[in-house]
Design a protein around this motif. Sequence first.
Motif, mmCIF file in Angstrom:
data_model
loop_
_atom_site.group_PDB
_atom_site.id
_atom_site.type_symbol
_atom_site.label_atom_id
_atom_site.label_comp_id
_atom_site.label_asym_id
_atom_site.label_seq_id
_atom_site.Cartn_x
_atom_site.Cartn_y
_atom_site.Cartn_z
ATOM 1 N N ARG A 113 37.380 44.113 43.877
ATOM 2 C CA ARG A 113 35.927 44.020 44.060
ATOM 3 C C ARG A 113 35.170 44.760 42.964
ATOM 4 N NH1 ARG A 113 37.136 44.658 49.727
ATOM 5 N NH2 ARG A 113 36.582 46.887 49.643
ATOM 6 N N ARG A 114 35.832 45.709 42.317
ATOM 7 C CA ARG A 114 35.188 46.441 41.223
ATOM 8 C C ARG A 114 35.383 45.749 39.880
ATOM 9 N NH1 ARG A 114 35.850 50.169 45.140
ATOM 10 N NH2 ARG A 114 34.546 52.049 45.089
ATOM 11 N N GLY A 115 35.955 44.570 39.885
ATOM 12 C CA GLY A 115 36.091 43.807 38.652
ATOM 13 C C GLY A 115 37.382 44.019 37.898
ATOM 14 N N PHE A 116 38.340 44.755 38.468
ATOM 15 C CA PHE A 116 39.636 44.911 37.818
ATOM 16 C C PHE A 116 40.340 43.557 37.769
ATOM 17 C CE2 PHE A 116 38.736 49.233 38.432
ATOM 18 C CZ PHE A 116 39.720 50.051 37.884
ATOM 19 N N ARG A 117 41.002 43.274 36.658
ATOM 20 C CA ARG A 117 41.858 42.086 36.602
ATOM 21 C C ARG A 117 43.266 42.512 36.978
ATOM 22 N NH1 ARG A 117 45.342 41.589 32.463
ATOM 23 N NH2 ARG A 117 45.105 42.952 30.634
ATOM 24 N N SER A 118 44.058 41.578 37.464
ATOM 25 C CA SER A 118 45.391 41.950 37.934
ATOM 26 C C SER A 118 46.458 41.007 37.400
ATOM 27 C CB SER A 118 45.441 41.946 39.467
ATOM 28 O OG SER A 118 45.289 40.634 39.971
ATOM 29 N N GLU A 119 47.674 41.484 37.380
ATOM 30 C CA GLU A 119 48.835 40.645 37.109
ATOM 31 C C GLU A 119 49.953 41.082 38.036
ATOM 32 O OE1 GLU A 119 51.296 42.591 33.430
ATOM 33 O OE2 GLU A 119 49.501 41.469 32.867
ATOM 34 N N ARG A 120 50.896 40.184 38.262
ATOM 35 C CA ARG A 120 51.997 40.476 39.156
ATOM 36 C C ARG A 120 53.175 41.024 38.351
ATOM 37 N NH1 ARG A 120 50.177 40.859 44.089
ATOM 38 N NH2 ARG A 120 52.312 40.638 44.855
ATOM 39 N N VAL A 121 53.745 42.094 38.856
ATOM 40 C CA VAL A 121 54.920 42.719 38.243
ATOM 41 C C VAL A 121 56.046 42.726 39.259
ATOM 42 C CG1 VAL A 121 55.863 44.895 37.360
ATOM 43 C CG2 VAL A 121 53.601 44.126 36.632
ATOM 44 N N VAL A 122 57.230 42.376 38.814
ATOM 45 C CA VAL A 122 58.390 42.312 39.698
ATOM 46 C C VAL A 122 59.284 43.519 39.445
ATOM 47 C CG1 VAL A 122 60.362 40.941 40.463
ATOM 48 C CG2 VAL A 122 58.303 39.798 39.627
ATOM 49 N N VAL A 123 59.587 44.267 40.493
ATOM 50 C CA VAL A 123 60.557 45.357 40.407
ATOM 51 C C VAL A 123 61.944 44.736 40.505
ATOM 52 C CG1 VAL A 123 61.376 47.496 41.448
ATOM 53 C CG2 VAL A 123 58.939 46.937 41.509
ATOM 54 N N MET A 124 62.785 44.992 39.495
ATOM 55 C CA MET A 124 64.090 44.355 39.426
ATOM 56 C C MET A 124 65.178 45.401 39.211
ATOM 57 S SD MET A 124 63.177 40.919 37.227
ATOM 58 C CE MET A 124 64.340 39.908 38.162
ATOM 59 N N ALA A 125 66.393 45.062 39.648
ATOM 60 C CA ALA A 125 67.513 45.994 39.512
ATOM 61 C C ALA A 125 68.801 45.207 39.329
ATOM 62 C CB ALA A 125 67.622 46.893 40.742
ATOM 63 N N ALA A 126 69.786 45.877 38.754
ATOM 64 C CA ALA A 126 71.101 45.266 38.572
ATOM 65 C C ALA A 126 72.162 46.350 38.501
ATOM 66 C CB ALA A 126 71.144 44.415 37.300
ATOM 67 N N ALA A 127 73.359 45.989 38.969
ATOM 68 C CA ALA A 127 74.520 46.857 38.775
ATOM 69 C C ALA A 127 75.022 46.622 37.357
ATOM 70 C CB ALA A 127 75.602 46.525 39.791
ATOM 71 N N ILE A 128 75.057 47.664 36.552
ATOM 72 C CA ILE A 128 75.417 47.512 35.148
ATOM 73 C C ILE A 128 76.800 46.890 34.983
ATOM 74 C CG2 ILE A 128 75.983 48.829 33.054
ATOM 75 C CD1 ILE A 128 73.647 50.663 33.705
ATOM 76 N N ALA A 129 77.739 47.266 35.837
ATOM 77 C CA ALA A 129 79.103 46.751 35.712
ATOM 78 C C ALA A 129 79.182 45.252 35.944
ATOM 79 C CB ALA A 129 80.022 47.482 36.694
ATOM 80 N N GLU A 130 78.184 44.688 36.616
ATOM 81 C CA GLU A 130 78.219 43.258 36.933
ATOM 82 C C GLU A 130 77.468 42.402 35.918
ATOM 83 O OE1 GLU A 130 76.859 42.774 40.916
ATOM 84 O OE2 GLU A 130 78.353 44.152 41.761
ATOM 85 N N LEU A 131 76.797 43.025 34.975
ATOM 86 C CA LEU A 131 76.024 42.268 33.990
ATOM 87 C C LEU A 131 76.908 41.780 32.851
ATOM 88 C CD1 LEU A 131 72.803 44.465 33.712
ATOM 89 C CD2 LEU A 131 73.019 42.251 34.851
ATOM 90 N N GLN A 132 76.735 40.533 32.497
ATOM 91 C CA GLN A 132 77.376 39.962 31.324
ATOM 92 C C GLN A 132 76.284 39.258 30.518
ATOM 93 O OE1 GLN A 132 80.631 37.475 32.658
ATOM 94 N NE2 GLN A 132 81.913 39.244 33.144
ATOM 95 N N ILE A 133 75.737 39.971 29.549
ATOM 96 C CA ILE A 133 74.563 39.485 28.824
ATOM 97 C C ILE A 133 75.009 38.905 27.483
ATOM 98 C CG2 ILE A 133 72.334 40.124 27.851
ATOM 99 C CD1 ILE A 133 72.381 42.518 29.846
#
Length: 259
Positions: free
Chosen positions: A99-119
């Motif tokens: 209501r005060r004119g702030f603009r917004s965006e959506r942010v996703v909190v994400m997590a991963a087990a490092i041992a399971e990542l294959q990037i």
Amino acid sequence: MIAGFTRDELLHEALVAPCDGRSVCADTQVYQRPGWFQLLTPSFRHGGFNEVAFARLDDADVESVIDATIAQYDAHGLRFRWTITPDCRPLDLAERLARRGFRSERVVVMAAAIAELQIPEAEGIVIERVGSHNVEVHADVAGRGWGMDPAPLLAFQRGVLADPTDDRSHFFLASRDGVPIGIGNYKALPRSAFLIGAVVLDDHRSRGAYRSLLAARVRHAADRGLGLVTTHARATTSAPILERLGFVRIAELPVFFNR
């Protein structure tokens, strides 16, 4: 559970622990009390050093606190962000900011087990740690990528690199054919790694630099003995990429900006 962490523990690592482990600029003013965490940094016209990261306010005080906070940043001519986490109160805090004119965006909190990542890393991308020899290049790429003046960022990074007690902040630079094209950072927390600040220059996106920067940071965190990685990802850009690479969505938050 992810890497042995419950959902509440994951939210703590992604929302609370990064506040406790923040490196700040020489002129940063930290306002921390029960139910409140705020940073104000006059030297940063843009960027994450001006923010309200947590606010748990009484109904009787919320309007006056919002007005005082806006006035505080306006007095310095600063752009700032206000993140609404699941524990923020009152429940209509987001609506009050809108209501005060702030603009917004959506942010996703994400997590991963490092041992399971294959990037999968991209061919031709060279990732190097940032030190005194290349910190100016890192700041320049970050400034161009984020559309901000690199000078205050460079001053901050030089201060961190010169601090023998700071073994938490880690900066990385991506290059292709000797040309710097992107950066990515992370904070080593006691129990997890928190990814921050990744950006790839426009002309070099969708060619693997983001993945390679991610892989380098995750590998470095694993070498430190950390098993969990968390981050805040933009819902329309980095979040879908991270999800395809094995990250899990934990929560979605509105982040408000005064300009």
